[in-house]
Write a protein that holds these residues in place. Structure first.
Motif, mmCIF file in Angstrom:
data_model
loop_
_atom_site.group_PDB
_atom_site.id
_atom_site.type_symbol
_atom_site.label_atom_id
_atom_site.label_comp_id
_atom_site.label_asym_id
_atom_site.label_seq_id
_atom_site.Cartn_x
_atom_site.Cartn_y
_atom_site.Cartn_z
ATOM 1 N N GLY A 189 11.934 9.929 -17.404
ATOM 2 C CA GLY A 189 11.568 8.917 -18.369
ATOM 3 C C GLY A 189 11.394 7.551 -17.759
ATOM 4 N N SER A 190 12.007 7.317 -16.599
ATOM 5 C CA SER A 190 11.947 5.993 -15.983
ATOM 6 C C SER A 190 10.908 5.892 -14.893
ATOM 7 N N ILE A 191 10.086 6.913 -14.737
ATOM 8 C CA ILE A 191 9.088 6.843 -13.663
ATOM 9 C C ILE A 191 8.089 5.740 -13.940
ATOM 10 N N GLN A 192 7.610 5.695 -15.199
ATOM 11 C CA GLN A 192 6.589 4.706 -15.499
ATOM 12 C C GLN A 192 7.109 3.283 -15.334
ATOM 13 N N PRO A 193 8.285 2.933 -15.928
ATOM 14 C CA PRO A 193 8.802 1.583 -15.674
ATOM 15 C C PRO A 193 9.054 1.329 -14.211
ATOM 16 N N MET A 194 9.536 2.342 -13.505
ATOM 17 C CA MET A 194 9.787 2.162 -12.080
ATOM 18 C C MET A 194 8.509 1.837 -11.352
ATOM 19 N N ALA A 195 7.406 2.451 -11.775
ATOM 20 C CA ALA A 195 6.151 2.209 -11.078
ATOM 21 C C ALA A 195 5.756 0.749 -11.166
ATOM 22 N N TYR A 196 5.903 0.177 -12.371
ATOM 23 C CA TYR A 196 5.518 -1.206 -12.512
ATOM 24 C C TYR A 196 6.467 -2.134 -11.764
ATOM 25 N N SER A 197 7.758 -1.819 -11.787
ATOM 26 C CA SER A 197 8.702 -2.678 -11.073
ATOM 27 C C SER A 197 8.462 -2.617 -9.582
ATOM 28 N N VAL A 198 8.178 -1.424 -9.065
ATOM 29 C CA VAL A 198 7.906 -1.310 -7.639
ATOM 30 C C VAL A 198 6.612 -2.005 -7.292
ATOM 31 N N ALA A 199 5.626 -1.888 -8.177
ATOM 32 C CA ALA A 199 4.364 -2.572 -7.913
ATOM 33 C C ALA A 199 4.570 -4.079 -7.862
ATOM 34 N N GLN B 151 0.826 -1.201 0.000
ATOM 35 C CA GLN B 151 0.000 0.000 0.000
ATOM 36 C C GLN B 151 0.865 1.258 0.000
ATOM 37 N N LEU B 152 1.937 1.237 0.806
ATOM 38 C CA LEU B 152 2.835 2.397 0.828
ATOM 39 C C LEU B 152 3.490 2.611 -0.534
ATOM 40 N N MET B 153 3.923 1.519 -1.138
ATOM 41 C CA MET B 153 4.544 1.637 -2.452
ATOM 42 C C MET B 153 3.561 2.167 -3.478
ATOM 43 N N GLU B 154 2.334 1.623 -3.461
ATOM 44 C CA GLU B 154 1.337 2.090 -4.423
ATOM 45 C C GLU B 154 1.030 3.562 -4.209
ATOM 46 N N THR B 155 0.977 3.992 -2.941
ATOM 47 C CA THR B 155 0.731 5.410 -2.654
ATOM 48 C C THR B 155 1.867 6.276 -3.190
ATOM 49 N N LYS B 156 3.104 5.840 -2.941
ATOM 50 C CA LYS B 156 4.245 6.618 -3.415
ATOM 51 C C LYS B 156 4.297 6.649 -4.940
ATOM 52 N N VAL B 157 4.002 5.496 -5.560
ATOM 53 C CA VAL B 157 3.989 5.456 -7.020
ATOM 54 C C VAL B 157 2.928 6.408 -7.564
ATOM 55 N N SER B 158 1.750 6.428 -6.924
ATOM 56 C CA SER B 158 0.681 7.331 -7.365
ATOM 57 C C SER B 158 1.121 8.787 -7.226
ATOM 58 N N GLU B 159 1.788 9.096 -6.108
ATOM 59 C CA GLU B 159 2.257 10.468 -5.915
ATOM 60 C C GLU B 159 3.278 10.851 -6.993
ATOM 61 N N ASP C 37 12.166 2.325 -1.355
ATOM 62 C CA ASP C 37 12.197 3.636 -0.688
ATOM 63 C C ASP C 37 13.360 4.475 -1.203
ATOM 64 N N LYS C 38 14.534 3.848 -1.339
ATOM 65 C CA LYS C 38 15.689 4.579 -1.853
ATOM 66 C C LYS C 38 15.430 5.071 -3.277
ATOM 67 N N LEU C 39 14.785 4.208 -4.080
ATOM 68 C CA LEU C 39 14.469 4.610 -5.446
ATOM 69 C C LEU C 39 13.483 5.774 -5.451
ATOM 70 N N PHE C 40 12.476 5.699 -4.572
ATOM 71 C CA PHE C 40 11.491 6.778 -4.477
ATOM 72 C C PHE C 40 12.173 8.088 -4.071
ATOM 73 N N VAL C 41 13.073 8.007 -3.100
ATOM 74 C CA VAL C 41 13.758 9.224 -2.636
ATOM 75 C C VAL C 41 14.578 9.831 -3.765
ATOM 76 N N SER C 42 15.281 8.981 -4.518
ATOM 77 C CA SER C 42 16.105 9.476 -5.614
ATOM 78 C C SER C 42 15.259 10.159 -6.683
ATOM 79 N N ILE C 43 14.165 9.510 -7.082
ATOM 80 C CA ILE C 43 13.313 10.093 -8.121
ATOM 81 C C ILE C 43 12.617 11.335 -7.605
ATOM 82 N N ASN C 44 12.194 11.310 -6.330
ATOM 83 C CA ASN C 44 11.536 12.480 -5.753
ATOM 84 C C ASN C 44 12.490 13.676 -5.733
#
Length: 426
Positions: A154-164, A102-110, A198-205
């Protein structure tokens, strides 16, 4: 040898046991052999022992059954406790995985929402930045390295699926995190998938924040440069005593950026840039209406504006314009957009063209050898209106240039000086 002596020699003879049963006149006797007596005694002993054992079993059976039942109950309780502990562990692991998912999905949505906002902002910024780049000369602003921010977006979308996929629950046949026969969990890895995500989210954020910051910085820089350009034009015109109709007032653009809401800050900065560009555009239009260009660029002035000795009469006279050294046939260019109001012979001016620029400003071009425009014709700045010459009251080929405001002659040098100062902004 008699019986006595025989017994003495061979020992006493053991006679077999004889059982005699007398009943009335009937007499029966049985001879009991030693082996038969031993067999009967053994059988009797076996029966007695069996009876005693059976009696002992019947007496102790309840105790044995109770002990066995208690032992089975203890084993069952221990097994149920083990099963309960395993279920609790499975529930904890499942709950943690669901929470991480759920946390990952929330972060991916954000992140996807922020990416969408950046795309929308880019669409809004495209036209206004193009307009600003065309109207404002700005120094280059440092941009993000291609592999640092552009790749991140450019890698946000692929990252979203990999994190999901990392956040997805484990397969039904995956029993690695726990054992069916032990309540002790297997050692967890030093860095879980959630930690890596989380590290990936922080980097992209951070990359998205850097891009947003660069956008805001770029907008603020363009707005500041637009205001500076507008101020430079306004100050140059005011210093020359030329009227400027300024409808815009510069607002503060300095101070630290404290983003309470990125969307509000972005809208505010875009609005500020719009206002700055509008102010600059307005001043440019006002300046372009004024005859600030040189009608004969590259040619020297032979006679300035003001009192001079008349070249024909030799007496003091007012020279209402400027004379530029020019050969016969050189193109004469209009110094600002306007409408031709006169095009023909005009006394001492010879062949003259008069152009109305609005707001009471007109320019005159005299002593021409050729007129290439007609009255009522609209002109743009720099259009060729004729050719220089020596017509009218003139002592040699040159271009006579005048600037008048509401019929009064003004020194053209003021306009030429301002034109040089503001040329880079126009």
């Amino acid at each position: 040898m008699n019986v006595a002596s025989q017994s003495a020699v061979f020992g006493r003879r053991k006679e077999p046991h004889t059982v005699i049963i007398a009943r009335g006149d009937q007499i029966r006797h049985f001879t009991i052999r030693p082996w038969l007596a031993a067999f009967c005694g053994s059988a009797l002993a076996a029966v007695v022992i069996g009876y005693l054992l059976a009696t002992s079993y019947l007496v102790l059976r309840d105790d044995l059954i109770g002990a066995t039942t208690a032992r089975q109950a203890r084993m069952q309780q221990a097994y149920e406790d083990r099963i309960s502990a395993l279920r609790s562990q499975v529930d904890r692991i499942t709950s943690r995985q669901l929470l991480d998912q759920q946390l990952m999905e929330t972060k991916v949505s954000e992140l996807l929402e922020r990416q969408s906002q950046l795309s929308l902002r880019h669409g809004r910024l495209g036209p206004i930045l193009e307009r600003a780049e065309n109207e404002v000369a700005t120094p280059p602003v440092p941009t993000a390295k291609p592999d640092e921010h552009a790749d991140a977006i450019g890698s946000i979308q692929p990252m979203a699926y990999s994190v999901a996929s990392l956040a997805a629950p484990p397969a039904s046949n995956d029993t690695r995190p726990f054992s069916l026969w032990s309540t002790r969990a297997d050692p967890l890895p030093t860095e879980s998938a959630a930690d890596r995500a989380d590290k990936l989210f922080v980097s992209i954020n951070n990359s998205l924040k850097a891009i947003e910051s660069q956008q805001l910085t770029r907008i603020a820089t363009l707005a500041d440069n637009a205001y500076k350009s507008a101020d430079a034009i306004s100050q140059a015109l005011e210093a020359a005593g030329l009227p400027v109709d300024s409808e815009f007032e510069k607002s503060d653009v300095g101070g630290p950026l404290i983003p309470l809401d990125s969307s509000l800050v972005f809208d505010s900065k875009v609005k500020e840039l719009d206002e700055a560009l509008d102010a600059l555009d307005h001043l440019k239009k006002e300046a372009r209406r004024l005859p600030l260009a040189n009608p004969a660029p590259g040619h020297s002035v032979t006679s300035p504006f003001g009192v001079r000795t008349d070249p024909i009469l030799g007496t003091a006279a007012l020279h209402s314009g400027m004379d530029f050294r020019a050969p016969v046939g050189m193109p004469a260019k209009v110094t600002a957009a306007g409408v031709v109001v006169k095009a023909g012979w005009n006394g001492g001016y010879g062949r003259m063209i008069e152009v109305d620029h609005g707001n009471g400003f007109v320019t005159r071009y005299g002593h021409l050898s050729e007129i290439d425009v007609a009255a009522g014709q609209k002109l743009d700045a720099g259009d060729i209106i004729g050719k220089t010459g020596n017509s009218g009251r003139s002592t040699g080929p040159h271009l006579h240039y005048e600037v008048r405001h509401n019929g009064e002659a003004i020194d053209p040098l003021r306009f030429l000086t301002v034109g040089k100062k503001v040329a880079q902004y126009l």
